[in-house]
Motif scaffolding. Structure first.
Motif, PDB file in Angstrom:
ATOM      1  N   ALA A  65      50.086  77.294  45.094  1.00  0.00           N
ATOM      2  CA  ALA A  65      50.894  77.802  43.978  1.00  0.00           C
ATOM      3  C   ALA A  65      52.169  78.374  44.578  1.00  0.00           C
ATOM      4  O   ALA A  65      52.122  79.323  45.366  1.00  0.00           O
ATOM      5  N   CYS A  66      53.296  77.771  44.237  1.00  0.00           N
ATOM      6  CA  CYS A  66      54.581  78.236  44.772  1.00  0.00           C
ATOM      7  C   CYS A  66      55.105  79.449  44.014  1.00  0.00           C
ATOM      8  O   CYS A  66      55.878  80.239  44.554  1.00  0.00           O
ATOM      9  N   GLU A  67      54.696  79.583  42.770  1.00  0.00           N
ATOM     10  CA  GLU A  67      55.122  80.698  41.921  1.00  0.00           C
ATOM     11  C   GLU A  67      53.890  81.375  41.332  1.00  0.00           C
ATOM     12  O   GLU A  67      52.841  80.745  41.161  1.00  0.00           O
ATOM     13  N   ALA A  68      54.041  82.636  40.981  1.00  0.00           N
ATOM     14  CA  ALA A  68      52.908  83.409  40.462  1.00  0.00           C
ATOM     15  C   ALA A  68      52.352  82.810  39.179  1.00  0.00           C
ATOM     16  O   ALA A  68      51.137  82.878  38.929  1.00  0.00           O
ATOM     17  N   ASP A  69      53.229  82.207  38.355  1.00  0.00           N
ATOM     18  CA  ASP A  69      52.733  81.667  37.082  1.00  0.00           C
ATOM     19  C   ASP A  69      51.882  80.412  37.263  1.00  0.00           C
ATOM     20  O   ASP A  69      51.303  79.911  36.295  1.00  0.00           O
ATOM     21  N   GLU A  70      51.792  79.895  38.488  1.00  0.00           N
ATOM     22  CA  GLU A  70      50.926  78.738  38.754  1.00  0.00           C
ATOM     23  C   GLU A  70      49.528  79.157  39.204  1.00  0.00           C
ATOM     24  O   GLU A  70      48.623  78.322  39.278  1.00  0.00           O
ATOM     25  N   GLU A  71      49.339  80.442  39.475  1.00  0.00           N
ATOM     26  CA  GLU A  71      48.061  80.900  40.002  1.00  0.00           C
ATOM     27  C   GLU A  71      46.890  80.693  39.036  1.00  0.00           C
ATOM     28  O   GLU A  71      45.778  80.389  39.472  1.00  0.00           O
ATOM     29  N   PRO A  72      47.089  80.837  37.704  1.00  0.00           N
ATOM     30  CA  PRO A  72      45.967  80.537  36.810  1.00  0.00           C
ATOM     31  C   PRO A  72      45.451  79.104  36.951  1.00  0.00           C
ATOM     32  O   PRO A  72      44.255  78.848  36.769  1.00  0.00           O
ATOM     33  N   GLN A  73      46.344  78.181  37.300  1.00  0.00           N
ATOM     34  CA  GLN A  73      45.898  76.798  37.496  1.00  0.00           C
ATOM     35  C   GLN A  73      44.999  76.682  38.719  1.00  0.00           C
ATOM     36  O   GLN A  73      44.051  75.891  38.721  1.00  0.00           O
ATOM     37  N   LEU A  74      45.291  77.460  39.746  1.00  0.00           N
ATOM     38  CA  LEU A  74      44.397  77.461  40.908  1.00  0.00           C
ATOM     39  C   LEU A  74      42.994  77.917  40.511  1.00  0.00           C
ATOM     40  O   LEU A  74      41.999  77.351  40.980  1.00  0.00           O
ATOM     41  N   ALA A  75      42.925  78.919  39.658  1.00  0.00           N
ATOM     42  CA  ALA A  75      41.614  79.414  39.206  1.00  0.00           C
ATOM     43  C   ALA A  75      40.878  78.333  38.419  1.00  0.00           C
ATOM     44  O   ALA A  75      39.662  78.143  38.586  1.00  0.00           O
ATOM     45  N   VAL A  99      50.239  72.586  43.160  1.00  0.00           N
ATOM     46  CA  VAL A  99      49.467  72.589  41.908  1.00  0.00           C
ATOM     47  C   VAL A  99      49.988  71.444  41.038  1.00  0.00           C
ATOM     48  O   VAL A  99      51.207  71.301  40.864  1.00  0.00           O
ATOM     49  N   PRO A 100      49.092  70.610  40.505  1.00  0.00           N
ATOM     50  CA  PRO A 100      49.571  69.485  39.685  1.00  0.00           C
ATOM     51  C   PRO A 100      50.366  69.962  38.483  1.00  0.00           C
ATOM     52  O   PRO A 100      50.011  70.956  37.848  1.00  0.00           O
TER      53      PRO A 100
END
Length: 371
Positions: free
Chosen positions: A93-103, A249-250
């Motif tokens: 995740a390059c940005e914090a808003d992508e972190e939910p996708q990692l979860a 993240v896709p």
């Protein structure tokens, strides 16, 4: 008319793996490949990644066969000394808003039976990959790379050792049924002939639908639509910046996993693929496409130097999923669907088809076992 037990159309990794499985089970097997070498299309034009089984919907064939296939493939590569490397992968995740996708990805992976993922913070990422820009990541230690050509050659050797015959430069021009037999019309090196077989497996990849439509009397409504989805690759010149596979993240509502960084077994780095739906088979890589690659890659690799990307190659996925369609699974179509004993069609075998190839072969063998 010459007769064999089984004909497999398509000498890519899945066709060769199926031939290996069936020949080892004692079936007299012909493999028909239209090109002058094995795996000329989809099987040799991909990232050569051994996938862990992370992204695919739980319960799908892609998820099940990827997880099973990964285990079979690592074991087979070790036994046969096929070049491979369990190098691991970072999904970043390059940005914090992508972190939910990692979860979400982690949750799906665990549901698929992938239990070895580990969450990393920015400092742990930097320790592994100093050149990488990411605030969070998932570490997948069971992702790796394989020499796809060596894998296919090994499957071919195993099949031929058990009596299978590979016919290169062979076009299938007609398919018919005669009682319980299939009659195949083919042209090998300019010579036209027919032969009969009691079982037929269609592993035609980009041509699987066209082959299915050739079979006289086959219900065309059972043939899923085919979409050519092209992906381009660029190679990196200079020193290798990464020691592991790097996947962003896709992007949501896309049909691929994003432009990622993969490693080759000889230590090079390449980036790709993107996703571009096209109308006809074309393996060209436009030079001006590099501009968009620089922008995309610099999100996670800011130090990418101007002029360091070179057009490498392109591949085409035989997708069943159109550009705006929801997820579409592998389609292994057997007697339970079409009612014809001894016939299996393998439609839409794209990623993770390389990883899943030995498991797909198992599935095909099981489908044919009762006939």
């Amino acid at each position: 008319m010459e007769r064999v037990e089984l004909a497999i159309i398509g000498g890519g990794v899945v066709g060769l793996a199926a031939a290996r499985a069936m020949a080892q089970a004692g079936r007299e097997t012909f493999i028909l490949e239209q090109h002058q070498q094995i795996g000329f299309e989809t099987s040799s034009r991909n990232s050569e990644v051994i996938h862990a089984g992370i992204y695919y919907p739980t319960g799908s064939l892609k998820a099940q066969l990827c997880v099973r296939g990964k285990t079979l493939l690592y074991d087979y590569c070790a036994q046969q000394q096929i070049p491979h490397q369990r190098c691991g992968k970072l999904i970043v995740a390059c940005e914090a808003d992508e972190e939910p996708q990692l979860a979400e990805i982690e949750q799906r992976a665990r549901a698929n039976g992938v239990a070895d993922l580990k969450r990393l913070d920015a400092s742990a990422i930097h320790a592994l990959e100093p050149e990488l820009n990411a605030c969070s990541a998932l570490w997948s230690p069971s992702t790796g790379i394989v020499d796809s050509h060596a894998l296919m050659q090994s499957c071919q050797f195993d099949a031929e050792r058990q009596g299978a015959m590979l016919l290169l430069d062979t076009q299938v021009v007609s398919l018919a049924r005669d009682g319980s037999d299939f009659i195949i019309g083919a042209i090998t090196a300019g010579e036209e002939y027919e032969f009969a077989c009691s079982q037929l497996v269609n592993c035609g990849g980009l041509h699987a639908q066209a082959l299915a439509s050739m079979l006289e009397g086959y219900d065309l409504n059972l043939i899923p639509p085919l979409h050519y989805c092209k992906g381009h690759y660029f190679s990196l010149s200079g020193a290798r910046p990464f020691s592991h596979l790097i996947y962003p993240v896709p992007e949501r509502n896309t049909t691929g996993l994003g432009v990622h960084a993969t490693l080759t077994l000889d230590g090079q780095v390449r980036f790709g693929p993107d996703t571009l739906y096209i109308d006809s088979i074309d393996y060209g890589v436009p030079a001006d496409l590099a501009d968009s690659y620089y922008r995309t890659i610099r999100r996670y690799y800011p130090a990418l130097a101007d002029g360091s990307l070179q057009a490498d190659y392109a591949g085409i996925r035989p997708k069943l999923q159109g550009p705006d369609d929801p997820f579409t699974d592998f389609c292994l179509q057997g007697t339970d669907v079409h009612g014809i004993p001894g016939l299996v069609h393998a439609f839409g075998i794209e990623s993770p088809g390389l990883t899943a190839s030995l498991a797909i072969a198992e599935q095909i063998a099981a489908m044919l076992k009762t006939h």
